[in-house]
Design a protein around this motif. Structure first.
Motif, mmCIF file in Angstrom:
data_model
loop_
_atom_site.group_PDB
_atom_site.id
_atom_site.type_symbol
_atom_site.label_atom_id
_atom_site.label_comp_id
_atom_site.label_asym_id
_atom_site.label_seq_id
_atom_site.Cartn_x
_atom_site.Cartn_y
_atom_site.Cartn_z
ATOM 1 N N VAL A 1 2.597 -0.046 -0.111
ATOM 2 C CA VAL A 1 3.630 0.008 0.921
ATOM 3 C C VAL A 1 3.159 -0.746 2.171
ATOM 4 C CG1 VAL A 1 4.792 1.526 2.555
ATOM 5 C CG2 VAL A 1 4.670 2.156 0.150
ATOM 6 N N ALA A 2 1.934 -0.465 2.574
ATOM 7 C CA ALA A 2 1.404 -1.064 3.804
ATOM 8 C C ALA A 2 1.380 -2.583 3.704
ATOM 9 C CB ALA A 2 0.003 -0.532 4.088
ATOM 10 N N ALA A 3 0.978 -3.078 2.558
ATOM 11 C CA ALA A 3 0.878 -4.527 2.393
ATOM 12 C C ALA A 3 2.234 -5.182 2.595
ATOM 13 C CB ALA A 3 0.326 -4.858 1.009
ATOM 14 N N GLU A 4 3.247 -4.614 1.984
ATOM 15 C CA GLU A 4 4.572 -5.221 2.021
ATOM 16 C C GLU A 4 5.212 -5.087 3.414
ATOM 17 O OE1 GLU A 4 6.605 -7.583 -0.434
ATOM 18 O OE2 GLU A 4 4.947 -6.350 -1.143
ATOM 19 N N LEU A 5 5.044 -3.933 4.008
ATOM 20 C CA LEU A 5 5.614 -3.704 5.332
ATOM 21 C C LEU A 5 4.923 -4.585 6.373
ATOM 22 C CD1 LEU A 5 7.659 -1.764 4.637
ATOM 23 C CD2 LEU A 5 6.291 0.101 5.550
ATOM 24 N N PRO B 1 -5.618 -2.547 4.773
ATOM 25 C CA PRO B 1 -5.147 -1.408 3.982
ATOM 26 C C PRO B 1 -5.917 -1.294 2.666
ATOM 27 C CG PRO B 1 -3.286 -2.640 4.842
ATOM 28 C CD PRO B 1 -4.507 -3.429 5.186
ATOM 29 N N ASN B 2 -6.241 -2.420 2.072
ATOM 30 C CA ASN B 2 -6.990 -2.399 0.813
ATOM 31 C C ASN B 2 -8.309 -1.679 0.962
ATOM 32 O OD1 ASN B 2 -5.243 -3.611 -0.880
ATOM 33 N ND2 ASN B 2 -6.025 -5.676 -0.537
ATOM 34 N N ARG B 3 -8.944 -1.905 2.078
ATOM 35 C CA ARG B 3 -10.240 -1.296 2.298
ATOM 36 C C ARG B 3 -10.085 0.171 2.673
ATOM 37 N NH1 ARG B 3 -15.239 -3.703 3.926
ATOM 38 N NH2 ARG B 3 -16.771 -2.026 3.954
ATOM 39 N N VAL B 4 -9.120 0.444 3.510
ATOM 40 C CA VAL B 4 -8.917 1.810 3.986
ATOM 41 C C VAL B 4 -8.565 2.755 2.842
ATOM 42 C CG1 VAL B 4 -7.396 3.285 5.342
ATOM 43 C CG2 VAL B 4 -8.249 1.152 6.308
ATOM 44 N N PHE B 5 -7.714 2.271 1.964
ATOM 45 C CA PHE B 5 -7.257 3.136 0.877
ATOM 46 C C PHE B 5 -7.865 2.724 -0.449
ATOM 47 C CE2 PHE B 5 -3.944 3.251 4.153
ATOM 48 C CZ PHE B 5 -4.035 4.590 4.478
ATOM 49 N N SER B 6 -9.136 2.434 -0.422
ATOM 50 C CA SER B 6 -9.848 2.063 -1.642
ATOM 51 C C SER B 6 -10.518 3.302 -2.213
ATOM 52 C CB SER B 6 -10.912 1.027 -1.303
ATOM 53 O OG SER B 6 -11.940 1.658 -0.561
ATOM 54 N N ASP B 7 -11.538 3.116 -3.030
ATOM 55 C CA ASP B 7 -12.220 4.290 -3.575
ATOM 56 C C ASP B 7 -13.277 4.836 -2.619
ATOM 57 O OD1 ASP B 7 -13.637 2.028 -3.886
ATOM 58 O OD2 ASP B 7 -14.130 2.316 -5.990
ATOM 59 N N ASP B 8 -13.402 4.206 -1.469
ATOM 60 C CA ASP B 8 -14.276 4.783 -0.458
ATOM 61 C C ASP B 8 -13.517 5.926 0.200
ATOM 62 O OD1 ASP B 8 -15.936 5.459 1.617
ATOM 63 O OD2 ASP B 8 -16.366 3.405 2.187
ATOM 64 N N LEU C 1 -2.299 3.283 11.625
ATOM 65 C CA LEU C 1 -2.216 1.837 11.751
ATOM 66 C C LEU C 1 -3.501 1.209 11.229
ATOM 67 C CD1 LEU C 1 -0.833 1.642 15.404
ATOM 68 C CD2 LEU C 1 0.450 1.598 13.261
ATOM 69 N N THR C 2 -3.376 0.218 10.376
ATOM 70 C CA THR C 2 -4.561 -0.513 9.939
ATOM 71 C C THR C 2 -4.600 -1.831 10.696
ATOM 72 O OG1 THR C 2 -3.347 -1.543 8.145
ATOM 73 C CG2 THR C 2 -4.488 0.490 7.641
ATOM 74 N N THR C 3 -5.791 -2.217 11.139
ATOM 75 C CA THR C 3 -5.900 -3.464 11.893
ATOM 76 C C THR C 3 -6.930 -4.365 11.239
ATOM 77 O OG1 THR C 3 -7.496 -2.408 13.360
ATOM 78 C CG2 THR C 3 -5.214 -2.421 14.065
ATOM 79 N N GLY C 4 -6.663 -4.724 9.988
ATOM 80 C CA GLY C 4 -7.589 -5.567 9.252
ATOM 81 C C GLY C 4 -7.419 -7.043 9.577
#
Lengths: 347, 347
Positions: A106-110, B89-96, B120-123
């Motif tokens: 969701v985050a990626a697309e938004l 977002p990929n990093r935030v919601f990864s397996d970490d 909010l992600t600020t990657g």
DNA sequence: CTGTTAGCGCGTTCAG
DNA sequence: CTGAACGCGCTAACAG
């Protein structure tokens, strides 16, 4: 909360340094009217080049940022949408990678569309009513639901209030839905076990108040019925602990089972542990297949054969659908994403 | 966007059925003024019992929900706060599990206070400027930062704009900070290895542009220096892949190492795999200690001895501090949470 | 204790 | 192409 009055004594009356610059202040500095500043800020092309530059300069110097509330009060837009996760925060942000992956999609697309994502968990009645007030109160332009339970009334409620809704996990609603082909995936898994010569195939099913739980059990039942075999069922709630308990139950009820389809990877992890404790080898004595294909599947011992569902793509697809909805365009009422069997070691 | 005009022909002029009921409509229905409705809605006690009941009834019948934008335009409050995660977002919601756990802690505390959490992600640079506009635009009452990088200017920027800030991972700022005792935890780990008789103790350090990366390396260096031993260092970025690569590097550079402190569990997981591939037994040939104590640590083979940091408590503590800040109360400028060594099998 | 009144900061007609 | 004026829905003074 009122502006400072003019200073007694008759000096020049200067506007006090307010916290944030307003449209009006930018206008004054640029020597134009508020309306012109508004036009520039909102990217209208009907402004003379020199004025536009003056406005941009003034805005930059003052560090002007439009006030969100004031703007959305008149536009009725907020440029943000909510994703509702119908579980407690503890559950949403646990070691189950389902929700994080949906969020990621969701985050990626938004992000790409310049919209903001607001995450709401509705694990308690209180949280649910707060989410309702939040959405209906106009904080967001639309609401997406991930992994709904049957009894959840929130989507209908929001729909009735005119809030655009997209959901996942409840296909029979008057809102566009995104889901995956549970039944097809599970059938492939069970057929794979049958082809390997497994004969007493049990299942650890998911919660039966959710489509995902029911359909995965249905798929299992259908595949077994087609092969003229008996169903052996225990039910869990998608957590590792419940998978462990259900597996013990199955072993007690049906000691000679030689395979088990487990309706989530997390439960499969618990099931593997129960099998180990019972002295059964995997896949020697018992084949195990999970569902999800989260990272944990590769960490399992042995690595887990599982039905992959494109979790992040569920999120992406929900977001794309919502964006289209907000633009007033047509959307698919139902989108079914494919699943696929990923063969590793456990079966 | 204007209301419908009176119907031509002189019939009774009824207000058109607008999307959402307003204060005014509730007032009319209850036979009172807008102000009275406002008082009731906001829980003031200075309203006569019968009027209050009339208002409550009218509000319920109409399904009235206050318009968020209109309200916060005048109150300057939104009752929601943002948590900024300075990664993609990929990093935030990864397996970490680091970020999810922080989120969980924050959500729990905010929930209890009736405040809403905006993530909010600020990657990317774009996401960063969007977050800035969002916060400065008054969408939220305050901003919390998790796991900051040194070079991140966002906190200072927000502070300058008068936005209340709480952070984690950058202790020297003019904002209250929550962090853990990295150095103490790492020292305990290294001393444990020394006490076990390990003599060539290497480390896989974290990224050196973050306090967590630097201090964990410092702790390692201090403990080794105190024991008069040489440091053996490779650097990763907290991901499993980087842990794997760093471990290979260490084995190539220093084949006779007999222990390694790895600055995160995820990297330790990668390191274990590298050791396995190199034919080293753990803990027989090489002792391994991680940092974090996320769920993965127990899944590792062998289960990982690690330095536990109270991740969710970081989130809870940040949220509590923010709430206090918003109430205008005094807050601790720096809160250091304890770490502790959790002994399992890998060392 | 209640109603009246004045903005909050902005987008948007409608004249010029 | 620009500016003046109005109102979005609500809270908070201020009178009564």
């Amino acid at each position: 909360m009122r502006r400072a009055e003019a200073v007694a004594g008759g000096g020049p009356v200067r506007a006090p340094r307010t916290g944030r610059p307003t449209l009006e202040e930018v206008a004054e500095r640029a020597g134009v009217s508020r309306a012109t500043v508004s036009r520039v800020v909102n990217g209208q092309t009907t402004v003379a080049e020199d004025l536009r530059r003056a406005v941009e300069a003034a805005a930059a110097e003052l560090g002007y940022v439009p006030h969100a509330a004031a703007r959305s009060l008149v536009t009725h837009r907020t440029d943000s949408v909510a994703l509702i996760l119908p579980e407690s925060p503890n559950r949403v942000f646990s070691d189950d990678q389902f929700f994080p992956s949906v969020i990621r999609g969701v985050a990626a697309e938004l992000d790409a569309a310049g919209k903001l994502l607001v995450l709401l968990t509705t694990g308690s009645a209180e949280a649910r009513s707060r989410a309702e007030r939040y959405a209906v109160g106009g904080h967001v332009d639309g609401v997406m639901f991930a992994s709904l339970h049957d009894a959840d009334l929130l989507p209908e409620l929001m729909l009735r209030r005119g809030v655009p809704v997209v959901c996942n996990g409840l296909p029979h609603l008057a809102a566009p839905c995104i889901d995956v082909d549970h039944i097809g995936g599970v059938k492939a898994a069970v057929e794979f076990l049958l082809a390997k010569g497994r004969r007493r195939i049990a299942t650890v099913a998911g919660p039966q108040d959710m489509v995902a739980g029911r359909e995965r059990l249905d798929g299992y039942r259908q595949a077994l019925a087609a092969a003229d075999r008996r169903a052996i069922v225990a039910v869990g709630d998608f957590t590792a602990e419940s998978g462990h308990a259900a597996m013990r139950q199955l072993l007690a009820d049906e000691p000679d089972l030689d395979a088990v389809f487990v309706a989530s990877d997390l439960m499969a992890h618990g099931a593997l542990q129960a099998l180990r404790e019972a002295g059964r080898s995997v896949p020697g004595d018992v084949s195990v297949i999970g569902f999800d294909d989260i990272a944990l599947a590769t960490y399992c011992d042995p690595p887990l054969t599982t039905v992959r569902q494109p979790i992040a793509e569920i999120g992406r697809s929900m977001a794309r659908t919502m964006l289209r909805l907000l633009e007033g365009r047509e959307v698919e009422p139902l989108t079914i994403l494919p699943t696929e069997l990923v063969v590793r070691t456990s079966a």
